[in-house]
Design an enzyme around this catalytic site. Sequence first.
Site, mmCIF file in Angstrom:
data_model
loop_
_atom_site.group_PDB
_atom_site.id
_atom_site.type_symbol
_atom_site.label_atom_id
_atom_site.label_comp_id
_atom_site.label_asym_id
_atom_site.label_seq_id
_atom_site.Cartn_x
_atom_site.Cartn_y
_atom_site.Cartn_z
ATOM 1 N N TYR A 157 0.846 -1.196 0.000
ATOM 2 C CA TYR A 157 0.000 0.000 0.000
ATOM 3 C C TYR A 157 0.878 1.241 0.000
ATOM 4 O O TYR A 157 1.876 1.293 0.722
ATOM 5 C CB TYR A 157 -0.896 0.033 1.244
ATOM 6 N N GLU A 208 -0.597 4.815 -0.433
ATOM 7 C CA GLU A 208 -1.426 6.007 -0.681
ATOM 8 C C GLU A 208 -0.589 7.259 -0.455
ATOM 9 O O GLU A 208 0.199 7.332 0.488
ATOM 10 C CB GLU A 208 -2.640 5.996 0.246
ATOM 11 N N ASP A 236 -5.731 14.401 -25.112
ATOM 12 C CA ASP A 236 -5.746 12.975 -24.756
ATOM 13 C C ASP A 236 -4.964 12.254 -25.851
ATOM 14 O O ASP A 236 -5.461 12.067 -26.964
ATOM 15 C CB ASP A 236 -7.200 12.485 -24.688
ATOM 16 N N THR A 290 -3.096 6.705 -22.039
ATOM 17 C CA THR A 290 -2.939 5.345 -21.530
ATOM 18 C C THR A 290 -1.476 4.973 -21.747
ATOM 19 O O THR A 290 -0.736 5.690 -22.440
ATOM 20 C CB THR A 290 -3.834 4.343 -22.279
ATOM 21 N N LYS A 308 -0.956 1.407 -25.396
ATOM 22 C CA LYS A 308 -1.253 1.346 -26.836
ATOM 23 C C LYS A 308 0.075 1.456 -27.584
ATOM 24 O O LYS A 308 0.902 0.549 -27.455
ATOM 25 C CB LYS A 308 -2.265 2.433 -27.198
ATOM 26 N N ARG A 311 -1.232 -2.048 -18.984
ATOM 27 C CA ARG A 311 -2.533 -1.380 -19.065
ATOM 28 C C ARG A 311 -2.633 -0.353 -17.933
ATOM 29 O O ARG A 311 -2.523 -0.712 -16.762
ATOM 30 C CB ARG A 311 -3.607 -2.458 -18.919
HETATM 31 N N1 DSN Z 1 -10.651 1.086 -26.035
HETATM 32 C C1 DSN Z 1 -9.822 2.126 -26.564
HETATM 33 C C2 DSN Z 1 -9.736 2.043 -28.043
HETATM 34 O O1 DSN Z 1 -9.943 0.961 -28.532
HETATM 35 O O2 DSN Z 1 -9.466 3.019 -28.713
HETATM 36 C C3 DSN Z 1 -10.343 3.355 -26.133
HETATM 37 O O3 DSN Z 1 -10.773 3.264 -24.816
#
Ligand code: DSN
Length: 431
Positions: free
Chosen positions: A59, A61, A205, A231, A234, A240
């Site tokens: 933990y 925090e 974003d 994120t 990707k 993730r």
């Molecule tokens: N799921 C992502 C995508 O496929 O672009 C977006 O959240």
Amino acid sequence: MSTKNMNKFDNSLKIDPLVAKALNLELLRQQNSIELIASENFVSPSVLAVQGSVLTNKYAEGLPSKRYYGGCEYVDMVEKVAIDRLKELFNAPHANVQPHSGASANLAVYYAMLEPGDNILGMALDQGGHLTHGSKVNVSGHWFNSHFYGVNPHTGLIDYEQVLQKAKEVKPKIIIAGASNYPRFIDFEKFRHIANEVNAYLMADIAHIAGLVIAKLHPSPFPYAHFVTSTTHKTLRGPRGGVVMCQEEFAAKIDKAVFPGLQGGPLMHVIAAKAQAFYEASQPKFIEYQKQIVLNSQFLAKALIKNGFNIVSGGTDNHLMTIDLRNTTVTGKVASEALESVNITVNKNAVPNDPQKPFVTSGIRIGTPAVTTRGMMEDEMQIIANLIKDKLNNLNDETIHNKILAKVKELTTSFPIYENIYEYNQMISKY
Ligand code: DSN
């Protein structure tokens, strides 16, 4: 009295056979499919190892050196490394690596800067935007008055004039620049000019394009954006998760919004895996990887066009494209299911001004980050373009279906995801 600790793990249990079976089958699915979902990728064995580490036991925090728990000296080390690396990769004044996902990162910005009922302006979901940019079914559209801009229906490009007009009309407190299905460069500088005109904050974003931004293959959102979210899984090819970066003046507000505003304990094993991914992203090989993603994407788009398909906006500048299927006999739903039946994974996606319902759509989105990680290049993109054509033009032909399946198997076998995949697989299957 026995000195054995009866409460310790029962090592004879090993992995739950039901869990092992699912892991095993998923590993084989990943190995045996051509993964063209634009938002997916395969992490390195190092990222896998770091994420599966003892840091999950801790933990923490709070923030490094300011925790609510003892024993945080080593997780502090790892979180500081992640923050410093992320700031360096994006030239970001401030970074928080704790958001559990891109959606949490976006919500942190809204929670820090907005009040319920404030106006926000984002790209419409059916034009390539994201659920968290103001969709009615998401908290961003439920708590805030969401307004949308879109793309020019003829060119498929963001209509910046429309963005400006909309911004003047609705006076948003925040403008969101970013997409989950936009194949062209996003002009963050132009967005900032628009934001300045209406006294709005700009949030970029960059979840999809983060890896390309690091490699300088897409214009950077800094210094133009006040907030940058992403994120990490990707094009960035990490675990993730999510991150939020911002200009220094908003640092305290953003940190407070993430914790204690929205989250409790950070996932330290995931943060360590993010640090590992950022380390990998700082290496020259990562730049080469990103270049190949774009080369593959542009080659695949051209090959699909030669095979008779229409591509939204006529091509791509980045890692993805959308086939507009309106000149064919299939919908996005039918096409994605047909391709799945031959182990080619894509997702159905709306095209601009799509006449079909969101669950059907007239398009499929295709991306090259995952196949590029496997080492596939232009020759393989040509093969994939031909397999897509063969399947979509011959939906019910069993001989062609079996030929495609055999070709997919040949291709995926030649490009293993993990060199030791079969060893790994046997390790799981023996339980
Ligand atoms: N799921 C992502 C995508 O496929 O672009 C977006 O959240």
